[in-house]
Enzyme design. Structure first.
Site, PDB file in Angstrom:
ATOM      1  CG  ASP A   1      -2.002   0.946   1.177  1.00  0.00           C
ATOM      2  OD1 ASP A   1      -2.131   1.487  -0.044  1.00  0.00           O
ATOM      3  OD2 ASP A   1      -2.846   0.951   2.220  1.00  0.00           O
TER       4      ASP A   1
ATOM      5  CD1 TRP B   1       7.478   6.414  -2.685  1.00  0.00           C
ATOM      6  CD2 TRP B   1       7.016   6.803  -4.712  1.00  0.00           C
ATOM      7  NE1 TRP B   1       8.747   6.446  -3.453  1.00  0.00           N
ATOM      8  CE2 TRP B   1       8.472   7.004  -4.740  1.00  0.00           C
ATOM      9  CE3 TRP B   1       6.702   7.313  -5.996  1.00  0.00           C
ATOM     10  CZ2 TRP B   1       9.401   7.110  -5.630  1.00  0.00           C
ATOM     11  CZ3 TRP B   1       7.480   7.365  -7.102  1.00  0.00           C
ATOM     12  CH2 TRP B   1       8.765   7.125  -6.964  1.00  0.00           C
TER      13      TRP B   1
ATOM     14  CG  LEU C   1       9.675 -17.175  -3.290  1.00  0.00           C
ATOM     15  CD1 LEU C   1       9.774 -17.067  -1.538  1.00  0.00           C
ATOM     16  CD2 LEU C   1       9.639 -15.888  -3.863  1.00  0.00           C
TER      17      LEU C   1
ATOM     18  CG  HIS D   1       0.023   1.925  -9.577  1.00  0.00           C
ATOM     19  ND1 HIS D   1      -0.247   1.491  -8.219  1.00  0.00           N
ATOM     20  CD2 HIS D   1      -0.695   2.585  -9.753  1.00  0.00           C
ATOM     21  CE1 HIS D   1      -1.337   2.064  -7.644  1.00  0.00           C
ATOM     22  NE2 HIS D   1      -1.788   2.698  -8.898  1.00  0.00           N
TER      23      HIS D   1
ATOM     24  CB  SER E   1      -8.534  -5.864  -3.919  1.00  0.00           C
ATOM     25  OG  SER E   1      -9.158  -4.510  -3.680  1.00  0.00           O
TER      26      SER E   1
END
Ligand code: FPP
Length: 244
Positions: free
Chosen positions: A22, A27, A133, A39, A67
């Site tokens: 977030d 920024w 990962l 972004h 989201s």
């Protein structure tokens, strides 16, 4: 938070770290730049955190990229975010694959543009056997819908006689969530100072440590991740039990 102590350094890392990225807009605003610039820098931070996760030997890293509520943003911003996702998948997949990263998506990503759906399917298929990962990207994700859809599938199975009411338990329910096969997050980090989960992994984060950090996402570095992990190690995890 202090620097990583030698004790924290020696402790095993959390198995699964999930991050609510977030602060991109703030920024950019602070620098008089358009939101898309935030972004873009957010993707740079994302790249850095994936590398850091590999170095720190974290097994699962989940990132909340978009989201189900983000569709309410202006169409140009939604396009920008989808464009960045497209670019990320096109440009970085080979490198991630080379590094043994396994990629999974959660959320209703099948509803995205067909070319993105194809990129996602290719990424998941290409990296399915990788042992490094596991990078889980949440796109068009919302926990409420995930839980409702799981309930619907279970109800349908019961209605069809394929499952008994008595078979519904926590483990079984969790197998109907998008995160089937992925251990629950041990640590959930949210950047930018906001302190809420915003419909993210509500079931899965039931026992996670929540760490809220003041840093805006584009400024998040490996050091920030280490600080969050250090905070995680400082907290005692009791799972509802008493200490004595
Ligand atoms: C929150 O910042 C961030 C998002 C809504 C998206 C996060 C997306 C990225 C880091 C890039 C795209 C993802 C991929 C996988 C390529 P905000 O815009 O809500 O910030 P604000 O609260 O300061 O306005």
């Amino acid at each position: 938070m202090s620097n990583l102590s030698p004790e924290a350094d020696r402790q095993p890392p959390p198995t699964h770290v999930a991050i609510i990225m977030d602060g991109n807009g703030r920024w950019a605003k602070a620098r008089g730049l358009p939101r898309v610039a935030g972004h873009q820098r957010g993707v740079d931070a994302l790249r850095g955190v994936v590398e850091a996760g590999q170095e720190m030997e974290i097994d699962f890293l989940t990132l909340y990229a978009f989201s189900s509520e983000n569709w309410k943003r202006p169409p140009t911003e939604v396009d920008d975010l989808m464009g960045l996702l497209r670019l990320y998948l096109r440009r970085e997949m080979r490198e991630l694959h080379r590094n043994g990263v396994r990629i999974r998506f959660i959320g209703e990503w099948q509803e995205l543009a067909p070319d993105i759906v194809k990129l996602i399917e290719d990424a998941e298929r290409t990296t399915a056997e990788n042992k490094g990962l596991t990078l889980i990207i949440a796109v068009n994700y919302g926990s409420h819908r995930e839980i409702v859809e799981a309930s619907r599938r279970i109800a349908a199975a019961v209605a069809q006689g394929a499952m008994n009411l008595a078979d519904i338990d926590e483990a079984n329910f969790a197998r109907h969530l998008h995160t089937d096969g992925i251990p629950d997050p041990d640590l959930v980090i949210r950047t930018s100072g906001e302190q809420r989960l915003s419909n993210f992994l509500l079931w899965q984060a039931g026992y996670a440590e929540l760490v809220f950090m003041d840093v805006l996402w584009p400024d998040f570095t490996k050091k920030s991740l280490e600080q969050a992990v250090e905070e995680f190690h400082r907290r005692e995890r009791r799972y509802g039990a008493s200490t004595s």
